[in-house]
Design a protein around this motif. Structure first.
Motif, short mmCIF file in Angstrom:
data_model
loop_
_atom_site.label_atom_id
_atom_site.label_comp_id
_atom_site.label_asym_id
_atom_site.label_seq_id
_atom_site.Cartn_x
_atom_site.Cartn_y
_atom_site.Cartn_z
N VAL A 50 12.14 15.90 -5.17
CA VAL A 50 11.50 14.59 -5.01
C VAL A 50 9.99 14.78 -5.00
O VAL A 50 9.48 15.77 -4.45
N SER A 51 9.28 13.86 -5.62
CA SER A 51 7.82 13.92 -5.67
C SER A 51 7.28 12.50 -5.73
O SER A 51 8.04 11.55 -5.95
N ARG A 52 5.98 12.38 -5.53
CA ARG A 52 5.37 11.04 -5.57
C ARG A 52 4.01 11.12 -6.21
O ARG A 52 3.32 12.15 -6.12
N ASP A 53 3.63 10.02 -6.86
CA ASP A 53 2.30 9.87 -7.44
C ASP A 53 1.74 8.57 -6.87
O ASP A 53 2.06 7.47 -7.35
N ASN A 54 0.93 8.70 -5.85
CA ASN A 54 0.42 7.50 -5.18
C ASN A 54 -0.51 6.69 -6.09
O ASN A 54 -0.62 5.47 -5.93
N ALA A 55 -1.15 7.35 -7.05
CA ALA A 55 -2.02 6.62 -7.98
C ALA A 55 -1.22 5.69 -8.87
O ALA A 55 -1.72 4.66 -9.33
N LYS A 56 0.05 6.04 -9.09
CA LYS A 56 0.92 5.22 -9.93
C LYS A 56 1.92 4.41 -9.11
O LYS A 56 2.79 3.75 -9.67
N ASN A 57 1.83 4.51 -7.79
CA ASN A 57 2.77 3.80 -6.91
C ASN A 57 4.22 4.12 -7.26
O ASN A 57 5.09 3.24 -7.27
N GLU B 220 24.72 7.45 1.23
CA GLU B 220 24.22 8.64 1.90
C GLU B 220 22.80 8.93 1.45
O GLU B 220 22.39 8.63 0.33
N LEU B 221 22.06 9.57 2.36
CA LEU B 221 20.69 9.97 2.07
C LEU B 221 20.72 11.27 1.27
O LEU B 221 21.32 12.24 1.68
N ALA B 222 20.05 11.27 0.13
CA ALA B 222 20.01 12.46 -0.72
C ALA B 222 18.72 13.24 -0.56
O ALA B 222 18.74 14.47 -0.51
N ALA B 223 17.60 12.52 -0.51
CA ALA B 223 16.30 13.20 -0.46
C ALA B 223 15.26 12.24 0.08
O ALA B 223 15.45 11.02 0.04
N SER B 224 14.16 12.82 0.56
CA SER B 224 13.10 11.98 1.08
C SER B 224 11.75 12.67 0.94
O SER B 224 11.67 13.89 0.87
N ILE B 225 10.71 11.84 0.91
CA ILE B 225 9.34 12.33 0.91
C ILE B 225 8.52 11.38 1.78
O ILE B 225 8.52 10.17 1.56
N THR B 226 7.85 11.94 2.76
CA THR B 226 7.09 11.10 3.67
C THR B 226 5.70 10.81 3.08
O THR B 226 5.31 11.36 2.05
N SER B 227 4.96 9.98 3.79
CA SER B 227 3.62 9.63 3.34
C SER B 227 2.69 10.85 3.31
O SER B 227 1.75 10.89 2.51
N ASP B 228 2.98 11.85 4.14
CA ASP B 228 2.14 13.05 4.15
C ASP B 228 2.72 14.16 3.29
O ASP B 228 2.23 15.29 3.30
N GLY B 229 3.78 13.84 2.52
CA GLY B 229 4.32 14.80 1.57
C GLY B 229 5.42 15.70 2.07
O GLY B 229 5.86 16.61 1.35
N ILE C 194 0.89 -1.17 0.00
CA ILE C 194 0.00 0.00 0.00
C ILE C 194 0.92 1.21 0.00
O ILE C 194 1.34 1.72 1.05
N PHE C 195 1.26 1.64 -1.18
CA PHE C 195 2.34 2.60 -1.39
C PHE C 195 2.14 3.90 -0.61
O PHE C 195 3.09 4.46 -0.08
N SER C 196 0.92 4.38 -0.54
CA SER C 196 0.66 5.68 0.07
C SER C 196 1.05 5.73 1.55
O SER C 196 1.22 6.82 2.12
N ARG C 197 1.19 4.59 2.19
CA ARG C 197 1.53 4.55 3.61
C ARG C 197 3.02 4.74 3.88
O ARG C 197 3.43 5.00 5.00
N TYR C 198 3.80 4.58 2.83
CA TYR C 198 5.25 4.49 3.01
C TYR C 198 5.95 5.85 2.88
O TYR C 198 5.62 6.65 2.00
N ASP C 199 6.94 6.05 3.72
CA ASP C 199 7.91 7.12 3.54
C ASP C 199 8.97 6.59 2.57
O ASP C 199 9.42 5.45 2.69
N ILE C 200 9.38 7.44 1.62
CA ILE C 200 10.31 7.02 0.59
C ILE C 200 11.59 7.86 0.68
O ILE C 200 11.53 9.09 0.79
N TYR C 201 12.71 7.18 0.62
CA TYR C 201 14.01 7.81 0.72
C TYR C 201 14.83 7.49 -0.53
O TYR C 201 14.83 6.36 -1.01
#
Length: 115
Positions: free
Chosen positions: A69-76, A46-55, A28-35
């Motif tokens: 960094v950006s996310r499209d939860n509809a496209k996972n 090393e960590l370059a960028a991140s986007i949490t589940s709440d954006g 369930i992709f929308s629940r995840y924080d992505i790094y």
């Protein structure tokens, strides 16, 4: 089956741009924080960028103003737009997904910045 597939890497000249993608399946992709991590030859990851589940966004100082960094939860899918690339950005870029005790890595995609 949980799977993360990165794409979009390649070779560019300094000042060029690339957009990396990390496509997820089996979660369930929308629940995840992505790094987005990166590992240059002979250096630690090393960590370059991140986007949490709440954006919420965060960037390491060396990429601020150049990477987005950006996310499209509809496209996972999560994206890393990289502009004004420098030779020191050369690395394998990995996406990492976290939700509570769950932790997944992609296989990585190579980015090479060279003239």
């Amino acid at each position: 089956q949980v799977q993360f597939v990165e794409s979009g890497g390649g070779s560019v000249q300094p000042g060029g741009s690339l957009r990396l993608s990390c496509a997820a399946s089996g979660i369930i992709f929308s629940r995840y924080d992505i790094y987005w991590y990166r590992q240059a030859p002979g250096k630690q990851r090393e960590l370059a960028a991140s986007i949490t589940s709440d954006g919420t966004l965060d960037y390491t100082d060396s990429v601020k103003g150049r990477f987005t960094v950006s996310r499209d939860n509809a496209k996972n899918t999560v994206y890393l737009q990289m502009n004004s690339l420098r030779p020191e950005d050369t690395a394998i870029y990995y996406c990492n997904a976290r939700y509570r005790f769950l932790f997944y890595w992609g296989q990585g995609t190579q980015v090479t910045v060279s003239s």
